[in-house]
Every structure is written in C-alpha cells, then in structure tokens.
Design an enzyme around this catalytic site. Structure first.
Site, PDB file in Angstrom:
ATOM      1  N   GLN A   1      55.491  22.892  66.907  1.00 30.40           N
ATOM      2  CA  GLN A   1      56.300  21.670  66.897  1.00 30.40           C
ATOM      3  C   GLN A   1      57.726  21.929  67.334  1.00 30.40           C
ATOM      4  OE1 GLN A   1      55.701  21.495  62.473  1.00 30.40           O
ATOM      5  NE2 GLN A   1      57.828  20.801  62.462  1.00 30.40           N
TER       6      GLN A   1
ATOM      7  N   CYS B   1      55.608  17.837  61.870  1.00 28.33           N
ATOM      8  CA  CYS B   1      54.465  18.556  61.303  1.00 28.33           C
ATOM      9  C   CYS B   1      53.321  17.629  60.917  1.00 28.33           C
ATOM     10  CB  CYS B   1      54.914  19.383  60.100  1.00 28.33           C
ATOM     11  SG  CYS B   1      55.641  18.412  58.759  1.00 28.33           S
TER      12      CYS B   1
ATOM     13  N   HIS C   1      56.246  19.285  53.970  1.00 30.03           N
ATOM     14  CA  HIS C   1      55.634  19.870  55.169  1.00 30.03           C
ATOM     15  C   HIS C   1      54.134  19.628  55.121  1.00 30.03           C
ATOM     16  CE1 HIS C   1      55.455  22.324  58.707  1.00 30.03           C
ATOM     17  NE2 HIS C   1      54.687  23.243  58.161  1.00 30.03           N
TER      18      HIS C   1
ATOM     19  N   ASN D   1      49.289  26.389  60.546  1.00 34.56           N
ATOM     20  CA  ASN D   1      50.626  25.804  60.594  1.00 34.56           C
ATOM     21  C   ASN D   1      50.915  25.367  62.034  1.00 34.56           C
ATOM     22  OD1 ASN D   1      53.149  24.979  59.772  1.00 34.56           O
ATOM     23  ND2 ASN D   1      53.742  26.940  58.896  1.00 34.56           N
TER      24      ASN D   1
END
Length: 453
Positions: free
Chosen positions: A73, A79, A373, A395
């Site tokens: 990102q 996110c 997140h 992630n």
C-alpha cells in the site's frame, strides 16, 4: 495582575524539590542503571525484546493457503482496501489462472474518496442546525476524507462500483503517497462545509443545498482525476495465464468484471467484533453513527462476539480453504522486521521494573487501543486437539518484513489485539444469528469501535 484560580487550578499540586529528590532516589537502583545504559544506546524495544518469544514462534503452520506474493500500500492508509481486495483476488486467481493477479487498489480508493466526499457533505447539511463547536461537528471536521475504512465500507464500494484489474487503473504518485492529495481535498471540503452551513442558516431549501453539494462534488472529482486518473467505465480484458495460454474476456464494465471473476455475494458476510465493554453484551449487534462512505450503501453492523468464538470461526474458514479479513491494533508487541505479532514480545515491565500490564478493556476505555490496521489471515497452526497456536498473516507493507511480507501471530496476540474478523453468515452459531436482523446498539461517531483501519 494575577488571574484568579479556577476550581481545577485549586486541585492541582506543584512538583516540589522533595518530589524530585524522591524520584531521583527511586531511579538509582542497579536494575534502573543497567536499563538506562542499554536503552540510551539501543532504544526501548531492542532492549525489551524477549528472545524466548522469538525462538518460540516459528513461521510454519499446519494449514497454509498462500502461494502468492504480498501487495504494498506504500505511503497510504489503504490497508482495509488492500486486505479486502486480497480476499477477493483469492477467487479471481483461480478463475484467471494467475497466481499473483491484483485488482486496482487505486480504482477502489478513487470511488471511496468520491463517495465519502458526498457522505461528508450530506452529514454537514443534516447537522446544519447543530453548533459548529459541538462534539459531533468537530469530530466530522477532524479527519475529512482520510484513507482508513471498515469492512462494510469496502463492501459498499465493490457492490456499487465493481473492480478492475490493476493494469486498467494503475497506481499513481498520489495513490502511493496520499499526503500530497488529502490536504487539498480536506481544504476544499472544510471550506465547503462552512459555505453549506451559511446557506442553510440563510434559509436555503433542500434543492439549493443539493445543487451546492453537487458543485462541490464536481470539484472533488476534478482533484481526484488529476491525482489518480479517471476510473474506466469499461475495459477490453485480455490476459495470459501462468501456463502461457492467451484468453480474451471481451468488454466488461467494472461490475461485470466483479461478477465474472469474483462472484462472491458480499452481502452474506458479517463483521464480528470483540468489544470488551460490559455495557455492550456479547451476541448483540452494534453500529456506529455517522460512519460510512456510500450514501444508500451498506450500514455498518458488527456482531459483538466472544474472542474464542471468533477464533474458532476464523480457523474453520481457513481450514475450509478461504482467507479471512481481520482488523487489529497492529502497533503493540509487534516487530516489523521479523514480522512477529507476539504477546509479550517486548518485556517493558521487566525492562523498566514497573507493572505496565493492561487489559483489553482498560486499553479500549482509555483510548490506548483500537482497530487501526486491516490484514488477511492466510494460515493457522492447529494443535492435535484442533486449537489454534499461531496464525499466518498477509500484510500489505511489501515483501521486506517477515517471511516475504507474511507475518506470524501467536494466539495470545490474537486475544489481546484483534478486534474484528469477517466470516460468512452460514458459519454463525445459532445464538448469534438474531444479531443479523435486530436493531443494533448505536454507538456515537467517536466511539473506539468506529476507528478506521
């Protein structure tokens, strides 16, 4: 002339010489001196790292789904869009035969920003009779058009505007670093908020206010197109799969692309949260006022669920072959370099010789912790009894951290810092199903459960 003391001033007590001397004596023990020498040279977390926790957290798990590369990102707060698109691309990868296929995150952000501008301006008109210095207006004006979001907000974007492959609307300098674009949008919208309030105060009718709002939206569109590019209304889709075979998909709108290559009914997914506050009972639906992005889109709805039930449902989903979107407080007890999310990874209590422990409830009540997140569970390690020990996490911070961008979470960290998990409604136990249709408990706009990832 000295101003008279207020009641709060009278309650304050100054720091005295005796107070300072007592503090100096308390910090002179050998443990504090050793800690000072280490921390001043190497920093807090490096000195507080519990090596036994690192060694005891291998990255191997019993059930692993990911065979693909992570996304990035960059310098943006997208996110929630990256992780939700990463969930959707699990299906698209199989249908397209492209292991590392990506949707355009820029396309999703464009429509979120545009829709959220309309949401904000609609709120401003609806609250025109409320004081500008009131808590709600100040909250609405505090973080105008930020990058963060929630699961239902992502669903609203995809249901209305579809998705496109990354090459149809690639990244730009501003999508990868929104600090250049967001201040411009905030300036426009905050000024426009004052102008709309002035119109309303002067007695303007609904049609006049709506026309004024649309004029602002045209300016927002202009800024977004300059910064992000114009979203395609259709694409001519051709691709070559990982076996080298060429495919021609024809001309598709973004919604047709979603239907063809994803096809998941996102209305059948529900966001489970672990809100530890006793006034919000487990099994009840929760919603946050003024939180959303698409007017007429998905209403924010959570089902407050015991954390052990959340774990069980998440693990069952992974074992069945489907990744799981989740939201957590990613800051505490996490190491970006090693990609570890491990409770007790940093022994701050031992380093400072002070009790620094807090419960999840205490952290929520004091604003120390909230979901900030969003990521994707792509694996779980189950013991012989079927209980989770570790979780594998995709992630969206690029391939450098952890295991080529994948993180490892221990089960206690899940308990302590995970707040939200999304599962299919078919997986819900019977005692949670009434929460799908009941009127939710309404939380104010500034409630911690409304924090955006």
């Amino acid at each position: 002339m000295t101003a008279p003391a207020t009641g709060s001033d009278n309650a304050r007590t100054p720091i005295t010489t005796e107070t300072i001397e007592a503090c100096v004596r308390a910090a002179q023990d050998p443990q504090a001196l050793v800690a000072r020498n280490a921390v001043t040279r190497s920093g807090v977390d490096a000195c507080a790292t519990d090596r036994t926790k690192v060694v005891a957290t291998p990255t191997v798990v019993s059930h692993k789904l990911d065979t693909w590369k992570v996304t990035s990102q960059k310098k943006s707060g997208r996110c929630w869009l990256f992780s939700s698109l990463n969930l959707l691309r699990d299906t698209a990868r199989a249908r397209l035969g492209i292991k590392d296929f990506e949707f355009s995150q820029n396309h999703a952000m464009f429509w979120d920003k545009f829709e959220r501008a309309n949401w904000f301006l609609t709120d401003i008109i609806a609250t025109a009779d409320q004081p500008l210095d009131g808590r709600l207006l100040q909250f609405l004006l505090a973080d105008v058009l930020g990058d963060g979001g929630q699961w239902d907000m992502a669903v609203s974007v995809y249901l209305k505007h579809g998705v496109v492959p990354k090459q149809a609307m690639p990244e730009t300098a501003c999508s990868g670093n929104t600090d250049d674009m967001n201040p411009i949008l905030r300036t426009l919208l905050r000024r426009s908020a004052l102008e709309l309030r002035e119109l309303a105060a002067a007695g303007a009718g609904a049609e006049t206010l709506a026309a004024a709002k649309d004029d602002v939206l045209a300016k927002v569109w202009r800024i977004l197109v300059i910064c992000l590019g114009e979203p395609p209304t259709s694409i001519e889709w051709t691709w070559r799969d990982d076996e080298g075979e060429f495919h021609r998909g024809g001309t598709l709108t973004p919604t047709q692309f979603y239907d063809t290559y994803v096809g998941i009914d996102l209305t059948q997914y529900v966001c489970l949260v672990d809100d530890p506050r006793p006034e919000h009972p487990k099994g009840r639906a929760l919603s946050v006022d003024n939180l959303g992005n698409v007017v007429g889109g998905r209403r924010i709805r959570y089902v407050n669920t015991d954390i052990d039930v959340i774990k069980r449902l998440a693990a069952a989903t992974i074992v069945a072959g489907e990744p799981v979107w989740f939201g957590a407080d990613v800051t505490p007890q996490s190491d970006r370099d090693s990609g570890l999310l491990v409770s007790g990874l940093y022994d701050h209590t031992g380093l400072f010789g002070l009790d620094l422990s807090t419960s999840k409830l205490q952290r929520v009540l004091t604003g120390e912790s909230a979901m900030n997140h969003a990521m994707l569970f792509t694996g779980v390690d189950l013991d012989d009894a079927g209980s989770p020990r570790r979780w594998r996490v995709e992630n969206s911070w690029g391939e450098e951290p952890g295991d080529k961008g994948f993180y490892t979470m221990d089960d206690q960290w899940f308990t302590d810092y995970v707040f939200e998990v999304v599962v299919h409604v078919d997986r819900l136990p019977e005692d949670l199903r009434p929460a799908l249709s009941e009127e939710p408990i309404h939380l104010p706009a500034w409630d911690p459960m409304g924090t955006l990832a």
